[in-house]
Structure formats: structure tokens, C-alpha cells
Write a protein that holds these residues in place. Structure first.
Motif, mmCIF file in Angstrom:
data_model
loop_
_atom_site.group_PDB
_atom_site.id
_atom_site.type_symbol
_atom_site.label_atom_id
_atom_site.label_comp_id
_atom_site.label_asym_id
_atom_site.label_seq_id
_atom_site.Cartn_x
_atom_site.Cartn_y
_atom_site.Cartn_z
ATOM 1 N N LEU A 58 0.963 5.523 -2.054
ATOM 2 C CA LEU A 58 0.776 6.765 -1.316
ATOM 3 C C LEU A 58 1.616 7.898 -1.900
ATOM 4 N N SER A 59 1.135 9.113 -1.714
ATOM 5 C CA SER A 59 1.915 10.286 -2.093
ATOM 6 C C SER A 59 3.041 10.471 -1.082
ATOM 7 N N ASP A 118 3.691 12.946 0.911
ATOM 8 C CA ASP A 118 3.172 13.481 2.170
ATOM 9 C C ASP A 118 2.414 12.417 2.953
ATOM 10 N N GLU A 119 1.636 11.601 2.258
ATOM 11 C CA GLU A 119 0.907 10.528 2.931
ATOM 12 C C GLU A 119 1.875 9.502 3.517
ATOM 13 N N SER A 120 2.954 9.203 2.784
ATOM 14 C CA SER A 120 3.949 8.256 3.281
ATOM 15 C C SER A 120 4.615 8.780 4.545
ATOM 16 N N LYS A 121 4.976 10.058 4.558
ATOM 17 C CA LYS A 121 5.606 10.657 5.735
ATOM 18 C C LYS A 121 4.671 10.609 6.933
ATOM 19 N N ASP A 122 3.406 10.919 6.701
ATOM 20 C CA ASP A 122 2.428 10.906 7.791
ATOM 21 C C ASP A 122 2.280 9.501 8.374
ATOM 22 N N LYS A 123 2.183 8.499 7.504
ATOM 23 C CA LYS A 123 2.017 7.131 7.986
ATOM 24 C C LYS A 123 3.277 6.639 8.688
ATOM 25 N N LYS A 173 3.376 7.904 12.244
ATOM 26 C CA LYS A 173 2.499 7.168 13.154
ATOM 27 C C LYS A 173 3.111 5.825 13.536
ATOM 28 N N THR A 196 0.826 -1.213 0.000
ATOM 29 C CA THR A 196 0.000 0.000 0.000
ATOM 30 C C THR A 196 0.857 1.259 0.000
ATOM 31 N N ASP A 234 -3.829 3.557 12.183
ATOM 32 C CA ASP A 234 -4.810 4.407 12.852
ATOM 33 C C ASP A 234 -5.680 3.626 13.809
ATOM 34 N N LYS A 257 10.667 2.351 2.748
ATOM 35 C CA LYS A 257 9.497 1.879 2.003
ATOM 36 C C LYS A 257 9.783 0.568 1.280
#
Length: 318
Positions: free
Chosen positions: A64-65, A67-72, A75, A60, A313, A300
């Protein structure tokens, strides 16, 4: 280059109302719970990707973009950092990978348990497994199967592995025994099965040992006309100088055991050390989120993020 010890034999047949023989694991992999990929950074980081992220989550992440990868990743790092000091230590990373490793195994067993516990009594008998897996073809003695020999061989192998996992010999597997059946590489009493199945798979002429051609042929063939790569020459040297201990030109069961089970190797620990080595820019032995983000392409392609589906999440507890 590491030899991949897993090959899948797809034996899927449909009969009438969808009676099928599912794909079987023809080869036991020493550390398939980390990744099925070869651990060779010269050709890519997919092994490390799946070790850090987990097999499903690794897929997955590719969608991801940035920014989405960094956010995930942020977490995930929060969950790995159990002492909440803002850094990931070797101990925390090792603990995380071991946790994801076990999670993958448990989810794999869960999936098969529901399939094979036909009478819902909380146990899986050999007859239940055999009938669910081979079903109709047992009555026909595999006469309707194109590769009859392979099917009979798979049935024999399954029964041998099941009987070994069944510690009390009652023909019925508890959940722990069924886990040993599906993942024999995780259990000391199953090590003989791991060695025997590996030997049988590579020993093409059936003489009970592995010669150099069989050893290399399991990894590389020249059918495509491709020239022999450097790593093949290296493996030939490994066979002659290290694998073939008694220098008789063959690998017997004892030598295969030393090759694929060389002591108590902690692959999670090795992977944790490898990830820190590749990601720890300031060489303080700790990983900061910024260092992980800076090496995001490497991470990644690592096994940290999930074994069998990490929901960052959600409430997946360590």
C-alpha cells in the motif's frame, strides 16, 4: 532472542491424479498464532507487524501507499476502540489481539476440516485423516518414498497427537478435538504432546534428552562459515544457567516443559503491552490514532491487523 519452535517439514508427493501428502507442522510453536517470526526488535519489527495486522494483512500492507496505509489503519483503530472514546486502551488492544488470534485458529481449522471430513458427517475420523494425508503410500508401506523413515515417523506422530486430542477415544474427532489436534499448544491436555514433539525434534542422537550442542544446533549452525553471533553466546548462557535446572548438562522432559511452557503466559497480553510501550509517545497509557500513524512503520511490522485475512471494509465482528 527467542528460539523459534516451529520448523516445517515439506513432504509433498504427487501420485497419478494428484494424491499428495501436505506439508506437516513438524514443530509446535508456542505462539504461532501471533507470528512465526522471532520477536527481536533489534533485527526488525515483523513479529509486531503480524501481531497487530495479522499474518495475511501484514503482507498486503507492504503493497500500500502511505496514504492507503493511513486510511486502512484508521479503519482498524475504529474497530479496536470499542468504547469510542478516540483512544485505544490496553484492554481494547488485548481484546483485539485475542480476537484475531482465535480467528486465525478458526480459519486454519476450517480449511483443514473441509479437506479431511471426506464423508461430510461433521466429524473427522483417524482413518479419514490418515488416508487423506498418506493415501497411496500406506499400501506401498512408503517404499516409493525417498525418505521412508521420515514418513513413518510423521505417521506415528500424527496418530499419537490425534489419539491424545480424541478425548473419548472413539477414533473420531469432533471439531473441538480436531482443533486440539491441529493446535495442541492451545489445550492443557495436549501439553505433554507439545513437550514430547519438541524434545524429539531437537534430540538428534535419540538419547531422550537435549545437550548444549543439540540446543544450539536447532537455532544456529556454522555450515555457512558465519561467525558465532552474540545471541548464540547468550543462549548458551541461558542453557547453562536457567534451562538446565539440575545442572547435569542436559534438558530432560521436565526441563523442556519449564522452558517452552513456563506457566500460563498470555502472549496477546504481552504483545499489547509491548505495542503500547513502543507507540505511546505521551506515555498516558493510551494510543491515539496520531500516535499509531506516527509509528506506522513499527505497526506495519506488528500483529494487530489480522489473523488470516482482515477485511476492514467488511463486517467481521468482534
Amino acid at each position: 532472542m527467542l528460539l523459534s519452535l516451529m520448523s516445517l517439514l515439506s513432504l509433498v508427493l504427487l501420485v497419478g491424479v494428484t494424491v499428495a501428502v501436505p506439508a506437516q507442522e513438524k514443530r509446535i510453536h508456542r505462539h504461532s498464532d501471533l507470528s512465526d517470526r522471532d520477536h527481536d526488535d533489534a533485527t526488525g519489527f515483523q513479529y509486531d507487524h503480524e501481531a497487530f495486522l495479522g499474518k495475511e494483512e501484514a503482507r498486503t500492507f507492504d503493497q500500500l501507499s502511505p496514504d492507503e496505509s493511513k486510511d486502512k489503519l484508521g479503519k482498524i483503530v475504529e474497530r479496536i476502540d470499542t468504547d469510542k472514546d478516540g483512544f485505544v486502551s490496553h484492554r481494547e488492544l488485548h481484546q483485539w489481539i485475542k480476537h484475531r488470534q482465535r480467528r486465525y485458529i478458526e480459519e486454519n481449522v476450517d480449511k483443514h476440516w473441509k479437506e479431511y471430513d471426506q464423508n461430510k458427517d461433521g466429524r473427522v475420523g483417524w482413518e479419514e485423516y490418515k488416508n487423506t494425508t498418506y493415501g497411496f503410500y500406506l499400501d506401498e508401506e512408503f517404499d516409493d518414498v525417498d525418505d521412508k523413515t521420515s514418513y513413518k515417523s510423521m505417521l506415528t506422530r500424527d496418530e499419537r497427537r490425534f489419539r491424545t486430542a480424541d478425548r473419548n477415544g472413539d477414533g473420531i474427532a469432533t471439531r473441538e478435538e480436531f482443533t486440539a489436534f491441529l493446535h495442541p499448544e492451545e489445550y492443557d491436555h495436549m501439553k505433554g504432546v507439545v513437550v514430547q514433539e519438541t524434545l524429539e525434534d531437537i534430540d538428534k542422537n535419540g538419547d531422550g534428552k537435549i545437550d548444549l550442542n543439540e540446543y544450539i544446533g536447532d537455532m544456529f549452525t556454522t555450515d555457512s562459515g558465519e561467525s558465532e553471533p552474540d545471541w548464540v553466546r547468550t543462549e548458551k548462557t541461558h542453557f547453562t544457567e536457567f534451562r538446565d535446572v539440575n545442572k547435569d548438562g542436559f534438558l530432560d522432559a521436565s526441563e523442556v516443559s519449564q522452558w517452552i511452557l513456563p506457566g500460563e503466559i498470555d502472549h496477546a497480553d504481552n504483545e499489547a503491552r509491548h505495542l503500547i510501550h513502543e507507540t505511546d509517545t505521551d506515555k498516558d497509557g493510551l494510543l491515539a490514532l496520531t500516535e499509531i500513524i506516527d509509528k506506522m512503520d513499527f505497526i506495519k511490522t506488528s500483529c494487530l491487523t489480522d489473523y488470516g485475512g482482515l477485511v476492514v471494509d467488511g463486517h467481521d465482528e468482534l
